[in-house]
Design a protein around this motif. Structure first.
Motif, mmCIF file in Angstrom:
data_model
loop_
_atom_site.group_PDB
_atom_site.id
_atom_site.type_symbol
_atom_site.label_atom_id
_atom_site.label_comp_id
_atom_site.label_asym_id
_atom_site.label_seq_id
_atom_site.Cartn_x
_atom_site.Cartn_y
_atom_site.Cartn_z
ATOM 1 N N LYS A 124 -3.383 93.924 54.413
ATOM 2 C CA LYS A 124 -3.691 92.207 54.246
ATOM 3 C C LYS A 124 -2.683 91.636 55.214
ATOM 4 O O LYS A 124 -2.721 90.499 55.381
ATOM 5 N N ALA A 125 -1.714 92.285 55.885
ATOM 6 C CA ALA A 125 -0.645 91.686 56.775
ATOM 7 C C ALA A 125 -0.415 92.545 57.786
ATOM 8 O O ALA A 125 -0.508 93.606 57.981
ATOM 9 N N THR A 140 -0.310 87.290 58.268
ATOM 10 C CA THR A 140 -1.401 87.555 57.471
ATOM 11 C C THR A 140 -2.633 88.324 58.481
ATOM 12 O O THR A 140 -2.375 87.859 59.687
ATOM 13 N N GLU A 142 -5.480 87.743 59.055
ATOM 14 C CA GLU A 142 -6.310 86.714 59.508
ATOM 15 C C GLU A 142 -5.581 85.989 60.467
ATOM 16 O O GLU A 142 -6.262 85.760 61.739
ATOM 17 N N ASP A 192 0.649 93.717 52.006
ATOM 18 C CA ASP A 192 0.739 92.414 51.804
ATOM 19 C C ASP A 192 1.980 91.625 52.736
ATOM 20 O O ASP A 192 2.455 92.225 53.546
#
Length: 221
Positions: A124-125, A140, A142, A192
């Motif tokens: 995720k990160a 992140t 994204e 995370d």
């Protein structure tokens, strides 16, 4: 008067380079941080949260990529230079208020390095570490895959200098400059977001210029 003016025009670039070199050399071993208050000719300030930072070059620089990836890797400076390079020109905005407009950066898109490593499901990160031994940052997944996030090898159309985080630094164009970690040495894919050095001290984890940290600066993109 005209002679003095002409002499000033000729010598100014040499004097400026000398000043920048001096500030860069002393800032790495300045425990007071006072040298960071002095701008160079490009408008940048020198910041470091470590008492001193070792210098690295082609012979000893390494960038590791690990964590939740299928293909961990270690890149030398030469290996990074051989990857496809992307150049962009954006403003640099510091959360303390100063801005350097239209600054060229060039390097490898972070997304390309992540694709080469093979990011695993559940990632995720990204956590970034630096060879000053102190600084960390995060994005992140994204954010990290944006096309305007670079592992930068050049800044202002020349190799990134030590005082600016060279030989390799992160450049996150749409965020405040503290996200663009200097002296980059590690890219670790994580499950995370882990707050970085300044986030642990109260800065926003999502550092979008103009809509974070209580500021209203004009966005850089």
């Amino acid at each position: 008067m005209l002679g003095l003016g002409a002499a000033g025009v000729v010598t100014a670039p040499y004097l400026q380079r000398g000043l920048e070199s001096f500030l860069g050399s002393v800032s790495g071993s300045d425990p007071t941080g006072l040298t960071g208050l002095l701008p160079n000719g490009g408008g940048f300030r020198y910041y470091s949260v470590a008492a001193s930072v070792p210098r690295k070059g082609p012979e000893d620089y390494r960038l590791t990529v690990d964590g939740l990836v299928d293909r961990p890797a270690t890149y030398t400076l030469d290996a990074l230079r051989k990857l496809p390079q992307t150049r962009m020109v954006r403003d640099v905005q510091c959360v303390t208020g100063w801005r350097v407009p239209e600054t060229p950066f060039e390097g490898v898109r972070l997304s390309r390095i992540l694709d080469a490593a093979g990011v695993r499901p559940g990632a995720k990160a990204i956590r970034f570490t630096c060879f000053d031994g102190t600084y960390t940052e995060s994005l992140t997944m994204e954010q990290a895959r944006r096309p305007d996030v670079l592992v930068a090898l050049k800044m202002q159309d020349k190799p990134v200098e030590h005082s600016h985080g060279g030989p390799v630094r992160l450049y996150v164009a749409p965020m405040y400059f503290y996200k663009s970690a200097k002296w980059l040495s590690g890219i670790s894919v994580t499950p995370d977001v882990r707050p970085g050095y300044w986030e642990e001290r109260g800065y926003d984890v999502d550092a979008w210029v103009g809509r974070s940290n209580g500021r209203t600066d004009t966005p850089t993109v």
